[in-house]
Design a protein around this motif. Structure first.
Motif, PDB file in Angstrom:
ATOM      1  N   SER A  97       0.814  -1.218   0.000  1.00 21.14           N
ATOM      2  CA  SER A  97       0.000   0.000   0.000  1.00 21.14           C
ATOM      3  C   SER A  97       0.843   1.263   0.000  1.00 21.14           C
ATOM      4  N   ASP A  98       2.098   1.149   0.484  1.00 14.08           N
ATOM      5  CA  ASP A  98       2.919   2.354   0.600  1.00 14.08           C
ATOM      6  C   ASP A  98       4.268   2.285  -0.110  1.00 14.08           C
ATOM      7  N   LYS A  99       4.593   1.127  -0.722  1.00 14.45           N
ATOM      8  CA  LYS A  99       5.920   0.999  -1.323  1.00 14.45           C
ATOM      9  C   LYS A  99       5.946  -0.092  -2.387  1.00 14.45           C
ATOM     10  N   TYR A 149       9.406   4.080  -1.627  1.00  9.45           N
ATOM     11  CA  TYR A 149       8.150   4.416  -0.966  1.00  9.45           C
ATOM     12  C   TYR A 149       7.423   5.450  -1.826  1.00  9.45           C
ATOM     13  N   SER A 203       4.275   6.554  -0.434  1.00  6.94           N
ATOM     14  CA  SER A 203       3.390   7.147   0.560  1.00  6.94           C
ATOM     15  C   SER A 203       4.093   7.121   1.911  1.00  6.94           C
ATOM     16  N   PRO A 204       4.079   8.197   2.681  1.00  5.46           N
ATOM     17  CA  PRO A 204       3.399   9.481   2.439  1.00  5.46           C
ATOM     18  C   PRO A 204       4.126  10.382   1.449  1.00  5.46           C
TER      19      PRO A 204
END
Length: 246
Positions: free
Chosen positions: A50-52, A79, A81-82
């Protein structure tokens, strides 16, 4: 741009049009295959979370007499996110180190047409800008392979031993299991699982499609073991098989 894309696809189909030779890994554990003598195998895996995005590259050369050797680049990625940034950890106190450049070596002992035993390992250093932050990483294993359905399917099982630099906090010894089940000429069910509670302790369950006789596409759902730092994700894999080295 479209013409260039079609041109690249055409090149792939021309280059990889001979007999298929098998794949070096399932998703995360060795498949039991040995790259044929003087042949080159390449595998590229993308793990999407979800983030990377994590990337693994695996290049192998067949030495003959049941031996092969290669090089791995593990943990390259970014990454998103964020914020966008490259994947990098050279502090063992923050978990597994990455990215890592590792050499590999594997030997197969063929027992009969249905059973073989492989022993092997990989070892190397994380790619840190500071020499003092480089650490030795290794992963050793022994597996047994059972072939069935006229050799078109297999079950793989065995043990592994590694170190904290490679897998982070948690177990450094455990079991690994996998399967590859032939469904048709082009389709296979495929999956594997690594025991423990470290950063590599996950199961991946999916399938493989033989796009051509030398190009395989694989995809699966990554499911982490309980109490591990890994989130759920999607695994995509490309295998290019049987290049002539000389």
């Amino acid at each position: 741009m479209k013409r260039n894309y079609l041109y690249l696809v055409s090149i792939f189909f021309v280059l990889f049009s001979n007999d298929i030779l098998g794949q070096q890994n399932l998703f995360n554990i060795p498949s039991g295959d040995i790259t044929n003598s003087k042949k080159i195998f390449y595998q590229h895996q993308l793990n999407l979370y979800s983030d990377k995005l994590e990337s693994k590259a695996h290049l192998v050369y067949g030495l003959g007499k049941g031996w092969d050797a290669g090089i791995n680049l593990v943990g390259k990625g970014f990454y998103f996110s964020p914020e966008w940034r490259a994947l990098l950890n050279d502090d063992p106190n923050k978990g597994a180190l990455y990215p890592i450049l590792m050499g590999t070596l594997q030997k197969q002992f063929k027992i009969n047409e249905h059973f073989a035993i492989n022993v092997g390992g990989q070892g190397g250093y994380n790619l840190s800008n500071k020499l003092a932050n480089k650490e030795i990483n290794y992963y050793l294993y022994g597996i047994g392979i059972y072939y069935f359905m006229k050799g078109k399917s297999r079950i793989v099982g065995g043990l592994y031993q590694t170190n904290r630099m490679f897998v982070g906090n948690g177990s450094t010894f455990g079991a690994q299991l996998g399967y590859e089940i032939n469904l048709s000429k082009r389709w296979y069910l495929m999956g594997d699982w690594i025991s423990g509670n470290n950063d590599s302790s996950v199961g991946v369950f999916g399938g493989m499609y033989n796009l051509t006789k030398r190009v395989q596409l694989c995809a699966g759902l990554l499911v982490p073991n309980p109490n591990t730092p890994k989130p759920m994700g999607i695994v995509l894999e490309l295998n290019l098989l049987g290049w002539d080295a000389f």
